[in-house]
Design a protein around this motif. Structure first.
Motif, short mmCIF file in Angstrom:
data_model
loop_
_atom_site.label_atom_id
_atom_site.label_comp_id
_atom_site.label_asym_id
_atom_site.label_seq_id
_atom_site.Cartn_x
_atom_site.Cartn_y
_atom_site.Cartn_z
N PRO A 140 -6.89 -29.66 53.65
CA PRO A 140 -8.12 -30.46 53.72
C PRO A 140 -8.10 -31.31 54.99
N ALA A 141 -9.26 -31.53 55.59
CA ALA A 141 -9.35 -32.17 56.90
C ALA A 141 -8.67 -33.54 56.94
N LEU A 142 -8.83 -34.33 55.87
CA LEU A 142 -8.24 -35.67 55.86
C LEU A 142 -6.72 -35.60 55.87
N VAL A 143 -6.16 -34.72 55.07
CA VAL A 143 -4.72 -34.53 55.02
C VAL A 143 -4.22 -33.97 56.34
N LYS A 144 -4.98 -33.02 56.91
CA LYS A 144 -4.58 -32.41 58.17
C LYS A 144 -4.54 -33.44 59.29
N ALA A 145 -5.54 -34.32 59.35
CA ALA A 145 -5.57 -35.36 60.38
C ALA A 145 -4.32 -36.24 60.29
N ASN A 146 -3.96 -36.60 59.07
CA ASN A 146 -2.78 -37.43 58.87
C ASN A 146 -1.50 -36.73 59.31
N ARG A 147 -1.38 -35.44 58.98
CA ARG A 147 -0.19 -34.67 59.34
C ARG A 147 -0.12 -34.46 60.86
N ILE A 208 -0.40 -46.67 54.87
CA ILE A 208 -1.35 -46.29 53.82
C ILE A 208 -1.58 -44.80 53.92
N ASP A 209 -1.43 -44.10 52.80
CA ASP A 209 -1.76 -42.67 52.79
C ASP A 209 -3.27 -42.55 52.60
N PRO A 210 -3.99 -42.06 53.61
CA PRO A 210 -5.46 -42.02 53.52
C PRO A 210 -5.98 -41.14 52.39
N GLU A 211 -5.29 -40.04 52.11
CA GLU A 211 -5.71 -39.15 51.02
C GLU A 211 -5.59 -39.87 49.68
N ASN A 212 -4.46 -40.53 49.46
CA ASN A 212 -4.27 -41.28 48.22
C ASN A 212 -5.29 -42.41 48.10
N ALA A 213 -5.52 -43.11 49.22
CA ALA A 213 -6.45 -44.23 49.21
C ALA A 213 -7.86 -43.78 48.83
N LEU A 214 -8.31 -42.68 49.45
CA LEU A 214 -9.66 -42.18 49.17
C LEU A 214 -9.75 -41.65 47.75
N LYS A 219 -11.68 -42.06 42.09
CA LYS A 219 -11.44 -42.27 40.65
C LYS A 219 -12.09 -43.56 40.18
N LYS A 220 -12.00 -44.59 41.02
CA LYS A 220 -12.60 -45.88 40.66
C LYS A 220 -14.11 -45.75 40.55
N PHE A 221 -14.72 -45.05 41.50
CA PHE A 221 -16.17 -44.86 41.48
C PHE A 221 -16.59 -44.06 40.25
N ILE A 222 -15.85 -42.99 39.96
CA ILE A 222 -16.17 -42.16 38.79
C ILE A 222 -16.11 -43.00 37.52
N GLY A 223 -15.07 -43.81 37.39
CA GLY A 223 -14.92 -44.65 36.20
C GLY A 223 -16.08 -45.62 36.03
N ARG A 224 -16.47 -46.25 37.13
CA ARG A 224 -17.56 -47.23 37.07
C ARG A 224 -18.91 -46.55 36.79
N PHE A 225 -19.11 -45.38 37.40
CA PHE A 225 -20.38 -44.69 37.19
C PHE A 225 -20.48 -44.18 35.76
N GLN A 226 -19.38 -43.69 35.21
CA GLN A 226 -19.40 -43.23 33.83
C GLN A 226 -19.62 -44.38 32.85
N TYR A 227 -19.13 -45.57 33.20
CA TYR A 227 -19.40 -46.76 32.40
C TYR A 227 -20.90 -47.05 32.41
N LEU A 228 -21.49 -46.92 33.59
CA LEU A 228 -22.93 -47.12 33.73
C LEU A 228 -23.70 -46.11 32.89
N GLU A 229 -23.26 -44.85 32.89
CA GLU A 229 -23.91 -43.82 32.10
C GLU A 229 -23.83 -44.13 30.60
N GLN A 230 -22.66 -44.59 30.16
CA GLN A 230 -22.47 -44.92 28.74
C GLN A 230 -23.39 -46.06 28.30
N LYS A 231 -23.51 -47.08 29.16
CA LYS A 231 -24.38 -48.21 28.85
C LYS A 231 -25.84 -47.79 28.78
#
Length: 263
Positions: A140-147, A208-214, A219-231
């Motif tokens: 993946p491009a992000l991982v490749k850039a880091n390597r 900082i590992d950019p792949e891990n950070a992104l 995951k954080k965005f998915i969790g928050r958006f799914q919370y919004l969907e549930q509400k």
């Protein structure tokens, strides 16, 4: 923890099971290196997810899946007399010995940077035409850039201070902004790529590992958006019928919940 003897017995058990499956199971008998490839990639990503979640039990399971694939490839290689598991193990052992002369030879190093420089120089002596030759094209491009940045830094092609890299980020952002004003789509894309590349480089300077950070942000965005969907579901109101202000109330609730769990 298990003794070395117990570990070797477990590995021997896996090799025996692989022999049996390859000889008796219709599915295992049919597999080739090509048919296993996409499954191996999938298993590797699953291991990566488990590591990111710091789920040690899941990491153990996913390591087993990846190890099974390694044993499977070695078994297939042995059937054509090209290589077997012993060849795989001995090759990596020789590579590790050759590339760690500060452990197995008389080379002296002061720090990790010296080790990385030696590693890349040794690879060139082994016949590599380029330091970047070992970067897989399919990454993946992000991982490749880091390597890419990590490898060239290993031979001294690098900035001296993080502040210099941050200045480069700001420079690339300004160039991106200028192209946005001109409205040239192709040049905007090129400058955006430069911004991303410089940010990846800055992340490396901050350890900082950019792949891990992104991925954590994903995951954080998915969790928050799914919370919004549930509400929204509890209110009986489809998201498309909610105003941004209404959605933002639940979004802030999700952010507060995240902050509490991180403490």
């Amino acid at each position: 923890m298990n003794s070395r003897q117990t570990q070797l017995q477990a590995f021997d058990r896996l090799l025996t099971i692989m022999d049996q499956l390859r000889a008796q199971c219709p599915w295992d008998k049919k597999q080739t290196m090509q048919s296993l490839r996409h499954l191996t990639i999938e298993e590797t990503y699953e291991l990566g997810d488990a590591i990111l979640e710091d789920d040690l039990e899941e990491i153990k399971k996913e390591l087993g899946d990846v190890l099974l694939h390694i044993v499977f490839y070695a078994k297939i290689g042995s059937e054509t007399n090209d290589f077997d598991m012993a060849d795989v193990c001995n090759d990596i052992c020789e590579k590790l010995i050759n590339r760690h002369p500060h452990i197995y030879g008389d080379v002296e190093v002061n720090d990790e940077a010296d080790v990385k420089r030696n590693w890349e120089n040794i690879k060139l002596k082994e016949g590599k035409k380029s330091v970047l030759e070992g970067v897989p094209k399919g990454l993946p491009a992000l991982v490749k850039a880091n390597r890419i940045q990590d490898k060239v830094a290993g031979v001294g092609f690098d900035w001296e201070k993080p502040e210099q890299v941050w200045e480069k980020v700001q420079e690339e952002l300004q160039e991106f902004k200028e192209e946005i004003e001109f409205g040239n789509a192709e040049k905007m894309e090129a400058e955006f790529g430069d911004v991303m590349f410089s940010l990846v480089n800055y992340a490396r300077f901050l350890d900082i590992d950019p792949e891990n950070a992104l991925e954590r942000t994903n995951k954080k965005f998915i969790g928050r958006f799914q919370y919004l969907e549930q509400k929204a579901k509890k209110l009986g109101k489809p998201l498309k019928d909610m105003t941004l202000a209404e959605m933002d109330v639940f979004w802030e609730e999700a952010k507060k919940a995240d902050n509490r769990s991180e403490r």
